[in-house]
Design a protein around this motif. Structure first.
Motif, short mmCIF file in Angstrom:
data_model
loop_
_atom_site.label_atom_id
_atom_site.label_comp_id
_atom_site.label_asym_id
_atom_site.label_seq_id
_atom_site.Cartn_x
_atom_site.Cartn_y
_atom_site.Cartn_z
N LEU A 1 0.81 -1.07 -0.29
CA LEU A 1 0.04 -0.62 0.35
C LEU A 1 0.84 1.24 0.51
O LEU A 1 1.61 0.93 0.64
CB LEU A 1 -0.83 -0.20 1.30
N GLU A 2 0.54 2.52 -0.74
CA GLU A 2 0.95 3.23 -0.64
C GLU A 2 0.57 4.45 -1.14
O GLU A 2 -0.60 4.36 -2.57
CB GLU A 2 2.33 3.46 -2.18
N ILE A 3 0.19 5.44 -0.40
CA ILE A 3 -0.21 6.61 -0.47
C ILE A 3 0.30 8.41 -0.17
O ILE A 3 1.19 7.97 0.48
CB ILE A 3 -1.59 6.53 0.70
N HIS A 4 -0.53 8.82 -1.31
CA HIS A 4 0.35 10.06 -1.47
C HIS A 4 -1.28 11.26 -1.39
O HIS A 4 -2.40 10.90 -2.24
CB HIS A 4 1.18 10.58 -3.11
N ALA A 5 -0.51 12.30 -0.68
CA ALA A 5 -1.94 12.69 0.16
C ALA A 5 -1.17 14.26 0.32
O ALA A 5 -0.10 14.24 0.97
CB ALA A 5 -3.16 13.06 0.97
N ASP A 6 -2.17 15.27 0.24
CA ASP A 6 -1.65 16.87 1.02
C ASP A 6 -1.90 16.54 2.70
O ASP A 6 -1.18 17.28 3.58
CB ASP A 6 -2.82 18.02 0.04
N THR A 7 -2.76 15.77 3.39
CA THR A 7 -3.24 16.02 4.57
C THR A 7 -3.83 14.32 4.39
O THR A 7 -4.56 14.25 3.81
CB THR A 7 -4.19 17.27 4.67
N ALA A 8 -3.33 14.28 5.87
CA ALA A 8 -3.44 12.84 6.42
C ALA A 8 -4.25 12.97 7.84
O ALA A 8 -3.76 13.34 8.60
CB ALA A 8 -3.04 11.31 6.43
N ASP A 9 -5.46 12.82 8.32
CA ASP A 9 -6.16 13.19 9.85
C ASP A 9 -6.27 11.64 9.78
O ASP A 9 -7.38 11.21 9.02
CB ASP A 9 -7.63 14.05 9.55
N VAL A 10 -5.76 10.99 11.16
CA VAL A 10 -6.20 9.79 11.64
C VAL A 10 -7.06 10.32 13.15
O VAL A 10 -6.19 10.86 13.74
CB VAL A 10 -4.65 9.44 11.55
#
Length: 174
Positions: A66-75
């Motif tokens: 799994l590879e994710i690219h984002a400007d922001t990630a809220d966990v």
């Protein structure tokens, strides 16, 4: 018989294949791998195992294939468990190898995964691609537990392309 029924059934079958159970399209062994999150900044506010971490600035999340690219990630966590993950960006992207060793790619302006309900919402010019086909539109709600999928309904168009099943080469077993 409703003339639209075959198309609807084909769309549901395609998406059930595109979005495998678990993390919607996850290779099952990936869940047992460590996860790394790289970003420019992180801001975590956790009180008694509850709260939110925001990772921003060229966010890259890797766990197995799994590879994710984002400007922001809220966990968002509740009682020490991750409850929800929200990815945003000028097209957040996700790619992952599936259990059958094919690859799936998805992109959307916003990806919202509610872990407890096992529902993923892809919103804003979403596109899901695999060897089996593609599905694109403005908003898709997918329940990974039941396989139920809804897209469109907001006046926008949804496009589904189903690839023909590959036939074995001469001399190969079916």
């Amino acid at each position: 018989m409703n003339p639209m029924l075959p198309a609807k059934l084909a769309s549901i079958a395609l998406l059930a294949g595109l979005l495998a159970p678990g993390l919607a399209w996850s290779k099952s062994s990936d869940r047992n791998q460590p996860m790394t999150i790289d970003s420019t900044t992180s801001d975590c506010n956790m009180v008694d195992d509850n709260g939110k971490c925001r990772f921003s600035g060229d966010v890259v999340i890797v766990q197995g294939t799994l590879e994710i690219h984002a400007d922001t990630a809220d966990v968002i966590q509740k009682n020490g468990e991750t409850e929800r993950v929200v990815l945003t960006g000028r097209q957040a992207t996700l790619k992952q190898q599936m259990d059958d060793n094919t690859w799936m790619n998805a992109r959307a302006d916003n990806m919202d995964y509610n872990i407890s309900s096992e529902v993923i919402i892809l919103a804003g010019n979403y596109n899901v691609e695999s060897e089996r086909g593609t599905n694109a539109g403005q908003r898709m709600v997918y329940n990974t537990r039941s396989g139920a999928m809804q897209s469109g309904g907001d006046g926008s168009r949804v496009r589904t392309v189903i690839q023909p099943k590959k036939k074995p080469a001469a001399g190969e077993r079916k």
